[in-house]
Design a protein around this motif. Structure first.
Motif, mmCIF file in Angstrom:
data_model
loop_
_atom_site.group_PDB
_atom_site.id
_atom_site.type_symbol
_atom_site.label_atom_id
_atom_site.label_comp_id
_atom_site.label_asym_id
_atom_site.label_seq_id
_atom_site.Cartn_x
_atom_site.Cartn_y
_atom_site.Cartn_z
ATOM 1 N N MET A 55 0.835 -1.195 0.000
ATOM 2 C CA MET A 55 0.000 0.000 0.000
ATOM 3 C C MET A 55 0.873 1.250 0.000
ATOM 4 N N ILE A 56 0.525 2.200 -0.834
ATOM 5 C CA ILE A 56 1.229 3.479 -0.863
ATOM 6 C C ILE A 56 0.867 4.268 0.388
ATOM 7 N N ARG A 57 1.877 4.749 1.085
ATOM 8 C CA ARG A 57 1.641 5.550 2.285
ATOM 9 C C ARG A 57 1.544 7.025 1.899
ATOM 10 N N VAL A 58 0.404 7.643 2.243
ATOM 11 C CA VAL A 58 0.132 9.030 1.890
ATOM 12 C C VAL A 58 0.106 9.862 3.162
ATOM 13 N N ALA A 59 1.068 10.778 3.294
ATOM 14 C CA ALA A 59 1.071 11.703 4.423
ATOM 15 C C ALA A 59 0.238 12.929 4.060
ATOM 16 N N ILE A 60 -0.589 13.383 4.999
ATOM 17 C CA ILE A 60 -1.450 14.547 4.779
ATOM 18 C C ILE A 60 -1.214 15.529 5.930
ATOM 19 N N THR A 61 -0.678 16.697 5.639
ATOM 20 C CA THR A 61 -0.449 17.685 6.694
ATOM 21 C C THR A 61 -1.723 18.477 6.949
ATOM 22 N N CYS A 107 -4.532 3.277 -0.513
ATOM 23 C CA CYS A 107 -3.383 3.830 0.203
ATOM 24 C C CYS A 107 -3.592 3.727 1.706
ATOM 25 N N THR A 108 -2.531 4.042 2.434
ATOM 26 C CA THR A 108 -2.575 4.135 3.888
ATOM 27 C C THR A 108 -2.353 5.590 4.277
ATOM 28 N N PRO A 109 -3.406 6.318 4.681
ATOM 29 C CA PRO A 109 -3.240 7.738 5.019
ATOM 30 C C PRO A 109 -2.658 7.941 6.419
ATOM 31 N N ILE A 110 -1.786 8.943 6.519
ATOM 32 C CA ILE A 110 -1.208 9.350 7.800
ATOM 33 C C ILE A 110 -1.392 10.853 7.921
ATOM 34 N N ILE A 111 -2.244 11.296 8.840
ATOM 35 C CA ILE A 111 -2.472 12.731 9.035
ATOM 36 C C ILE A 111 -1.410 13.258 9.994
ATOM 37 N N TYR A 112 -0.694 14.272 9.557
ATOM 38 C CA TYR A 112 0.295 14.943 10.409
ATOM 39 C C TYR A 112 -0.359 16.188 10.992
ATOM 40 N N GLY A 113 -0.622 16.163 12.295
ATOM 41 C CA GLY A 113 -1.303 17.294 12.903
ATOM 42 C C GLY A 113 -1.469 17.109 14.392
ATOM 43 N N SER A 114 -2.622 17.496 14.882
ATOM 44 C CA SER A 114 -2.901 17.426 16.317
ATOM 45 C C SER A 114 -4.181 16.648 16.542
ATOM 46 N N PRO A 115 -4.133 15.534 17.271
ATOM 47 C CA PRO A 115 -5.355 14.775 17.557
ATOM 48 C C PRO A 115 -6.405 15.607 18.289
ATOM 49 N N LYS A 116 -5.958 16.495 19.187
ATOM 50 C CA LYS A 116 -6.912 17.324 19.932
ATOM 51 C C LYS A 116 -7.609 18.312 18.999
ATOM 52 N N VAL A 117 -6.848 18.929 18.107
ATOM 53 C CA VAL A 117 -7.447 19.867 17.153
ATOM 54 C C VAL A 117 -8.379 19.119 16.205
ATOM 55 N N ALA A 118 -7.958 17.939 15.781
ATOM 56 C CA ALA A 118 -8.799 17.133 14.892
ATOM 57 C C ALA A 118 -10.119 16.789 15.580
ATOM 58 N N ALA A 119 -10.058 16.410 16.861
ATOM 59 C CA ALA A 119 -11.271 16.079 17.605
ATOM 60 C C ALA A 119 -12.163 17.308 17.768
ATOM 61 N N TYR A 120 -11.546 18.477 17.957
ATOM 62 C CA TYR A 120 -12.322 19.720 18.073
ATOM 63 C C TYR A 120 -13.098 19.975 16.783
ATOM 64 N N HIS A 121 -12.435 19.850 15.640
ATOM 65 C CA HIS A 121 -13.100 20.062 14.359
ATOM 66 C C HIS A 121 -14.194 19.023 14.138
ATOM 67 N N ARG A 122 -13.921 17.806 14.485
ATOM 68 C CA ARG A 122 -14.912 16.736 14.310
ATOM 69 C C ARG A 122 -16.180 17.041 15.098
ATOM 70 N N LYS A 123 -16.023 17.517 16.327
ATOM 71 C CA LYS A 123 -17.181 17.838 17.160
ATOM 72 C C LYS A 123 -17.903 19.072 16.645
ATOM 73 N N ALA A 124 -17.126 20.100 16.255
ATOM 74 C CA ALA A 124 -17.732 21.346 15.773
ATOM 75 C C ALA A 124 -18.533 21.119 14.500
ATOM 76 N N LEU A 125 -18.060 20.190 13.670
ATOM 77 C CA LEU A 125 -18.717 19.912 12.394
ATOM 78 C C LEU A 125 -19.741 18.786 12.493
ATOM 79 N N ASN A 126 -19.805 18.142 13.691
ATOM 80 C CA ASN A 126 -20.726 17.023 13.906
ATOM 81 C C ASN A 126 -20.526 15.951 12.834
ATOM 82 N N MET A 127 -19.255 15.539 12.681
ATOM 83 C CA MET A 127 -18.901 14.569 11.650
ATOM 84 C C MET A 127 -18.497 13.242 12.277
ATOM 85 N N GLN A 128 -18.705 12.169 11.523
ATOM 86 C CA GLN A 128 -18.195 10.855 11.897
ATOM 87 C C GLN A 128 -16.828 10.690 11.242
#
Length: 353
Positions: free
Chosen positions: A1-7, A32-53
């Motif tokens: 699998m191609i590893r795809v980094a996403i900033t 592919c295998t995605p790898i998000i480079y960022g902040s889990p806390k910020v990601a969780a904040y956006h997920r909650k604010a957007l009411n996304m799964q």
């Protein structure tokens, strides 16, 4: 699998929204295998604010990334305050930290391609683009070129974003030749176009010094080198009459000349492919869109296209480079015995007895 980094991009923009929406397509995890480079806390904040799964697995190192799931790698130890819709020095630093960590892991071969979510100019310092920012990490820094792509239109810009009265200083034979050659090679190597036709746009509305002394001679010289470049073409007629559809690549001289028609034609789904780096770098051809951040209305098509293009370009480069890496040795040796001269040499006169 191609590893795809996403900033993650700017943490106050639409970065996480378009990332989560793009990765919600089940087909991506099959490619592919995605790898998000960022902040889990910020990601969780956006997920909650957007009411996304949006599910992701937190990993400590890119080598721990697992296939079949979205992996998240923390790139900062700081508490990042999220202020949706407002660019701040803190959100720019968070975007830069993600790029810096991804660049280190890329150099170590921990992933195959890099996709950058949109960030601001403040995150890149003096660099004009993410590609230029990453190029500065190499010594010597390679020349990079950003190719805007949407379907059958591939467009690159020669001059960086500069005041209009300074643009003519970039129109030199050396700059145009280097950009056109790099563009041509990428069309062949990254996009699998065997014999690409490339158009150069004119700098002036009517032929002037730049066209007569630089652009016309350069196109003639490029064709002599089997780089099929044509022009220069007046930009208004070139796009207005649909002439761009006859070419595989278009080299514009400055930002507005190329990007205005490109963005109108791409309708928000365009992407950017950076060539000149050792690996494949893509991004969505739009900014952080602070005006709609947190509203759930961001269009993820561009980032999804950037992921797919990165995967395709990675495979295309491997296919292009493989037969050139180990060329066959000559199966014969050239003879240097002047055999043709011997063949047509007059017979020697008989010796007297």
């Amino acid at each position: 699998m191609i590893r795809v980094a996403i900033t993650q991009g700017d943490t106050n923009g639409i970065g996480y929204e378009v990332i989560f929406k793009a990765l919600s397509d089940p087909a991506i995890l099959e490619l592919c295998t995605p790898i998000i480079y960022g902040s889990p806390k910020v990601a969780a904040y956006h997920r909650k604010a957007l009411n996304m799964q949006a599910n992701f697995s937190i990993i400590a190192d890119a080598s721990e990334a697992q296939d079949g799931r979205v992996n998240m790698l923390n790139t900062t130890d700081e508490e990042v305050k999220v202020d949706l819709g407002s660019p701040t020095p803190e959100s720019a630093r968070a975007a830069r930290a993600a790029l810096d960590r991804a660049a280190l892991d890329w150099e170590s071969g921990l992933f195959d391609v890099l996709v950058s979510a949109p960030c601001t100019a403040e995150a890149l310092g003096e660099a004009a683009s993410v590609g230029a920012y990453l190029a500065q990490r190499s010594e010597p820094a390679p020349k990079v070129l950003t190719i805007c792509q949407n379907g059958g239109l591939q467009l690159a810009v020669l001059a960086p974003e500069s005041p209009i009265d300074q643009l003519s200083t970039y129109i030199t034979k050396e700059n145009v030749t280097a950009a056109a050659t790099l563009f041509y090679q990428s069309l062949k190597r990254d996009l699998r176009i065997n014999n690409p036709r490339m158009a150069l746009l004119a700098f002036n509305p009517t032929p002037g010094k730049e066209e007569q002394e630089v652009l016309t001679p350069v196109t003639d010289e490029l064709r002599e080198q089997k780089v099929y470049a044509f022009g220069p073409f007046a930009a208004d007629e070139f796009f207005g009459q649909g002439q761009y559809t006859s070419f595989d690549g278009v080299l514009a001289m400055y930002h507005d000349q190329g990007l205005i028609p490109f963005k109108l034609l791409s309708e928000g789904s365009g992407i950017e492919l950076t060539t000149g780096l050792k690996g494949v770098l893509t991004s969505a051809a739009h900014g952080p869109a602070f005006d709609i951040a947190g509203k759930g209305t961001a269009d993820e098509r561009a980032l999804r296209n950037a992921i797919y293009t990165a995967i395709d370009a990675c495979r295309a480069r491997a296919d292009y480079d493989e037969p050139l890496a180990n060329p066959l040795k000559k199966l014969y040796h050239e003879r240097r015995d002047d055999s043709e001269k011997v063949r047509f040499k007059a017979p020697a006169a008989p010796k007297a007895e």
